[in-house]
Motif scaffolding. Sequence first.
Motif, PDB file in Angstrom:
ATOM      1  N   ARG A 268       0.827  -1.216   0.000  1.00  0.00           N
ATOM      2  CA  ARG A 268       0.000   0.000   0.000  1.00  0.00           C
ATOM      3  C   ARG A 268       0.861   1.266   0.000  1.00  0.00           C
ATOM      4  O   ARG A 268       0.545   2.210  -0.741  1.00  0.00           O
ATOM      5  N   PRO A 269       1.943   1.357   0.788  1.00  0.00           N
ATOM      6  CA  PRO A 269       2.799   2.553   0.679  1.00  0.00           C
ATOM      7  C   PRO A 269       3.380   2.742  -0.719  1.00  0.00           C
ATOM      8  O   PRO A 269       3.471   3.875  -1.196  1.00  0.00           O
ATOM      9  N   GLN A 270       3.758   1.658  -1.380  1.00  0.00           N
ATOM     10  CA  GLN A 270       4.281   1.781  -2.748  1.00  0.00           C
ATOM     11  C   GLN A 270       3.194   2.271  -3.694  1.00  0.00           C
ATOM     12  O   GLN A 270       3.452   3.093  -4.576  1.00  0.00           O
ATOM     13  N   PHE A 271       1.970   1.778  -3.504  1.00  0.00           N
ATOM     14  CA  PHE A 271       0.860   2.229  -4.338  1.00  0.00           C
ATOM     15  C   PHE A 271       0.591   3.713  -4.139  1.00  0.00           C
ATOM     16  O   PHE A 271       0.418   4.468  -5.098  1.00  0.00           O
ATOM     17  N   ARG A 272       0.552   4.150  -2.893  1.00  0.00           N
ATOM     18  CA  ARG A 272       0.300   5.571  -2.622  1.00  0.00           C
ATOM     19  C   ARG A 272       1.398   6.439  -3.201  1.00  0.00           C
ATOM     20  O   ARG A 272       1.137   7.521  -3.747  1.00  0.00           O
ATOM     21  N   ASP A 273       2.632   5.990  -3.116  1.00  0.00           N
ATOM     22  CA  ASP A 273       3.741   6.727  -3.698  1.00  0.00           C
ATOM     23  C   ASP A 273       3.588   6.824  -5.217  1.00  0.00           C
ATOM     24  O   ASP A 273       3.801   7.887  -5.810  1.00  0.00           O
ATOM     25  N   TYR A 274       3.184   5.714  -5.841  1.00  0.00           N
ATOM     26  CA  TYR A 274       2.981   5.721  -7.295  1.00  0.00           C
ATOM     27  C   TYR A 274       1.893   6.730  -7.681  1.00  0.00           C
ATOM     28  O   TYR A 274       2.071   7.520  -8.622  1.00  0.00           O
ATOM     29  N   CYS A 275       0.747   6.703  -6.983  1.00  0.00           N
ATOM     30  CA  CYS A 275      -0.356   7.604  -7.331  1.00  0.00           C
ATOM     31  C   CYS A 275       0.032   9.070  -7.163  1.00  0.00           C
ATOM     32  O   CYS A 275      -0.343   9.925  -7.971  1.00  0.00           O
ATOM     33  N   GLN A 276       0.764   9.367  -6.111  1.00  0.00           N
ATOM     34  CA  GLN A 276       1.214  10.742  -5.913  1.00  0.00           C
ATOM     35  C   GLN A 276       2.151  11.178  -7.029  1.00  0.00           C
ATOM     36  O   GLN A 276       2.044  12.290  -7.552  1.00  0.00           O
ATOM     37  N   ARG A 277       3.062  10.284  -7.416  1.00  0.00           N
ATOM     38  CA  ARG A 277       3.981  10.604  -8.525  1.00  0.00           C
ATOM     39  C   ARG A 277       3.226  10.734  -9.838  1.00  0.00           C
ATOM     40  O   ARG A 277       3.503  11.629 -10.640  1.00  0.00           O
ATOM     41  N   LEU A 278       2.249   9.843 -10.070  1.00  0.00           N
ATOM     42  CA  LEU A 278       1.472   9.889 -11.308  1.00  0.00           C
ATOM     43  C   LEU A 278       0.788  11.230 -11.487  1.00  0.00           C
ATOM     44  O   LEU A 278       0.758  11.786 -12.590  1.00  0.00           O
ATOM     45  N   HIS A 279       0.236  11.769 -10.412  1.00  0.00           N
ATOM     46  CA  HIS A 279      -0.514  13.021 -10.518  1.00  0.00           C
ATOM     47  C   HIS A 279       0.374  14.259 -10.429  1.00  0.00           C
ATOM     48  O   HIS A 279       0.097  15.268 -11.083  1.00  0.00           O
ATOM     49  N   LYS A 280       1.447  14.189  -9.652  1.00  0.00           N
ATOM     50  CA  LYS A 280       2.344  15.347  -9.542  1.00  0.00           C
ATOM     51  C   LYS A 280       3.361  15.395 -10.678  1.00  0.00           C
ATOM     52  O   LYS A 280       3.738  16.483 -11.138  1.00  0.00           O
ATOM     53  N   HIS A 281       3.793  14.232 -11.134  1.00  0.00           N
ATOM     54  CA  HIS A 281       4.809  14.159 -12.185  1.00  0.00           C
ATOM     55  C   HIS A 281       4.395  13.117 -13.221  1.00  0.00           C
ATOM     56  O   HIS A 281       5.060  12.083 -13.386  1.00  0.00           O
ATOM     57  N   PRO A 282       3.294  13.365 -13.939  1.00  0.00           N
ATOM     58  CA  PRO A 282       2.782  12.326 -14.850  1.00  0.00           C
ATOM     59  C   PRO A 282       3.742  11.950 -15.960  1.00  0.00           C
ATOM     60  O   PRO A 282       3.857  10.777 -16.307  1.00  0.00           O
ATOM     61  N   MET A 283       4.449  12.940 -16.542  1.00  0.00           N
ATOM     62  CA  MET A 283       5.330  12.617 -17.666  1.00  0.00           C
ATOM     63  C   MET A 283       6.451  11.676 -17.234  1.00  0.00           C
ATOM     64  O   MET A 283       6.782  10.708 -17.926  1.00  0.00           O
ATOM     65  N   GLN A 284       7.037  11.955 -16.087  1.00  0.00           N
ATOM     66  CA  GLN A 284       8.107  11.088 -15.586  1.00  0.00           C
ATOM     67  C   GLN A 284       7.553   9.698 -15.259  1.00  0.00           C
ATOM     68  O   GLN A 284       8.228   8.684 -15.493  1.00  0.00           O
ATOM     69  N   THR A 285       6.316   9.648 -14.730  1.00  0.00           N
ATOM     70  CA  THR A 285       5.724   8.359 -14.372  1.00  0.00           C
ATOM     71  C   THR A 285       5.395   7.546 -15.618  1.00  0.00           C
ATOM     72  O   THR A 285       5.643   6.335 -15.661  1.00  0.00           O
ATOM     73  N   PHE A 286       4.824   8.192 -16.642  1.00  0.00           N
ATOM     74  CA  PHE A 286       4.565   7.482 -17.895  1.00  0.00           C
ATOM     75  C   PHE A 286       5.860   6.933 -18.474  1.00  0.00           C
ATOM     76  O   PHE A 286       5.915   5.803 -18.963  1.00  0.00           O
ATOM     77  N   LYS A 287       6.897   7.736 -18.417  1.00  0.00           N
ATOM     78  CA  LYS A 287       8.188   7.301 -18.954  1.00  0.00           C
ATOM     79  C   LYS A 287       8.695   6.072 -18.220  1.00  0.00           C
ATOM     80  O   LYS A 287       9.228   5.140 -18.832  1.00  0.00           O
ATOM     81  N   SER A 288       8.514   6.036 -16.901  1.00  0.00           N
ATOM     82  CA  SER A 288       8.980   4.884 -16.122  1.00  0.00           C
ATOM     83  C   SER A 288       8.188   3.627 -16.460  1.00  0.00           C
ATOM     84  O   SER A 288       8.671   2.507 -16.259  1.00  0.00           O
TER      85      SER A 288
END
Length: 321
Positions: A268-288
């Motif tokens: 769950r902490p990894q999921f929450r971290d992913y969602c925060q990154r997805l919304h705050k830094h979507p381009m970097q998250t899509f790239k990953s």
Amino acid sequence: MGLTHKLPHPKDKGTMKRQVSIDMLLVRIAEGYPLAERRYITRVLLSLLLVAGNIGLFNLQAQQPAIPIILQAGKNLGKSEYFVDYIYKYKPTPQGKDLNEDIIRLELGTSIVKSYSYRLWQADSALTHAANKSAPMRTPDGDLSPFWYYRDLTSGRTQVWYRTPLAGPILRYMDTPTFTWSITGQKKTISGYETQLATCRFRGRSYEAWFAPSIPISAGPNLFGGLPGLILELRSTDGEHHFTLDALQKRSADIVEWKVRLVKEVSRPQFRDYCQRLHKHPMQTFKSNGQKVYPQDEQGDFLSEAEAMDWQIPYNPIELE
């Protein structure tokens, strides 16, 4: 390998406004998808461009869509006693006035509950059962919940599944939510059922729940439960999330765990971290994820690389903590 959306380079702003020709679009799908899904996802993405203009993939204010997928029947988890549908209205941003709307369905048994977006399931089911999976097919409208849940009512353990945007991997984690309800004496009737009011604080929000003691199954929409009866209405007191009963019927059916591809196990902490990154830094998250996206502004102009990196997606999760 992930999903790549290759469109005209941002330097070629003059070549495209609201339409994209087929020869401009190249979609590379992760090898884990069968051919039928590759063709369907390609068609969905193209339809987003040709028909919808600046929504979905390119609109800087929109949630990113979950692409319908093929669902295969997995193991049988138990039998349902009821099917329950809730109208789910929520604010995509805390500051906004607009409400998004979805239908959340419960397949409700005495020991297991399955909860999911009925509208997204309709799109999945249409794809899964289509005789010609390459034929044109309607995609779901609106920002639909990308979550589904399996909750063991005996142990309280819940499997949470989350569909990442644009056919990215599906994240799965285990959760054991606990609720500390205060049951009041206040009552009201909902669809012919006498209900009682309970309140609690859960993961950053305060809630009011109306539950029906005459349906003695401790469940509700998503992963909510913990009351001596089925929750028929649930609202956060800040007005940002609201579930209201739409339909309730007795129905005995197998509650089946769906089999899907490209599942990634996380905590769950990894999921929450992913969602925060997805919304705050979507381009970097899509790239990953192996996805390439060139966003546009509301006028249809491509953003510069620096502007794209500053792009953020509205974020108002039901669980704040």
